[in-house]
Scaffold this motif. Sequence first.
Motif, short mmCIF file in Angstrom:
data_model
loop_
_atom_site.label_atom_id
_atom_site.label_comp_id
_atom_site.label_asym_id
_atom_site.label_seq_id
_atom_site.Cartn_x
_atom_site.Cartn_y
_atom_site.Cartn_z
N ASN A 163 111.78 106.03 69.47
CA ASN A 163 113.16 105.96 69.97
C ASN A 163 113.34 106.78 71.24
OD1 ASN A 163 114.10 104.24 68.00
ND2 ASN A 163 114.80 105.88 66.64
N GLU A 164 112.69 107.93 71.30
CA GLU A 164 112.77 108.77 72.51
C GLU A 164 112.11 108.07 73.71
OE1 GLU A 164 112.73 113.35 70.83
OE2 GLU A 164 110.90 112.16 70.63
N VAL A 165 111.00 107.40 73.45
CA VAL A 165 110.32 106.65 74.53
C VAL A 165 111.22 105.54 75.05
CG1 VAL A 165 108.40 105.10 75.07
CG2 VAL A 165 107.98 107.18 73.75
N GLN A 166 111.90 104.84 74.15
CA GLN A 166 112.79 103.75 74.56
C GLN A 166 113.94 104.27 75.42
OE1 GLN A 166 111.89 100.48 74.07
NE2 GLN A 166 110.11 101.61 73.37
N LYS A 167 114.44 105.45 75.10
CA LYS A 167 115.50 106.06 75.91
C LYS A 167 115.00 106.40 77.31
CE LYS A 167 118.06 108.03 72.01
NZ LYS A 167 118.39 109.28 71.29
N LYS A 168 113.76 106.90 77.39
CA LYS A 168 113.15 107.22 78.70
C LYS A 168 112.96 105.93 79.52
CE LYS A 168 111.56 110.60 80.07
NZ LYS A 168 112.20 111.56 80.99
N MET A 169 112.48 104.89 78.85
CA MET A 169 112.23 103.63 79.55
C MET A 169 113.52 102.99 80.05
SD MET A 169 109.23 101.50 77.69
CE MET A 169 107.50 101.96 77.86
#
Length: 204
Positions: A96-102
């Motif tokens: 989920n954190e990666v998706q927010k960064k992307m």
Amino acid sequence: QNIHVLYNGVDRKNVEFPKKINEVLFVGRLVKEKGVELYINAVAKLATNVPNWKFCIVGSSHLGVIKEKSDFAKKITEKFLNIGDQAYFTGYLSHNEVQKKMAKASIVVVPSIWEEPFGLVVAEAMSNGAAIITTLSGGIPEIVGSNGILIKNINQKKIEDALFMLLNNQKELNKYQQLSWKNFKHTSLKSSKKLDKIRSRILI
């Protein structure tokens, strides 16, 4: 026909095109075959020419929350952070954190130097409307099509040139972001429907 290609699927988190910031992202394990050192060397060459941009690496040596770094990961992390305030490293992040960064990143670089069979990061980047710079090898071109910058025989200079072009040309950057966003097709729903269809044929 007895052979079917079933792609991995990802879920799009955003209903509308997300608001972007001046950030370039690499997401992946810190291993040589992922091409992370090519990304770092390219950033080191051009960062001072684009002072309003940030460059980020998300990932660790191993899959999961293992904090121990390989010698290679230690070396490249130090090299990356030596670029200065424009470069930062998050370490491992949850999905989920990666998706927010992307969702926030303007550009995602996937510089693999091995034959990636699928390249999940590429599909996730497209689902988030990031402009993509990646390699013309393995299964990646099947995901990207003509909707990103595909580099044959990828190297540091070619990544640097592609980045420099996008970072200094808002029109081209917007174009590749919209191509990613509008042409994202590898959804989990589509993959599961195709699998169900194949199963039904086998069971008949």
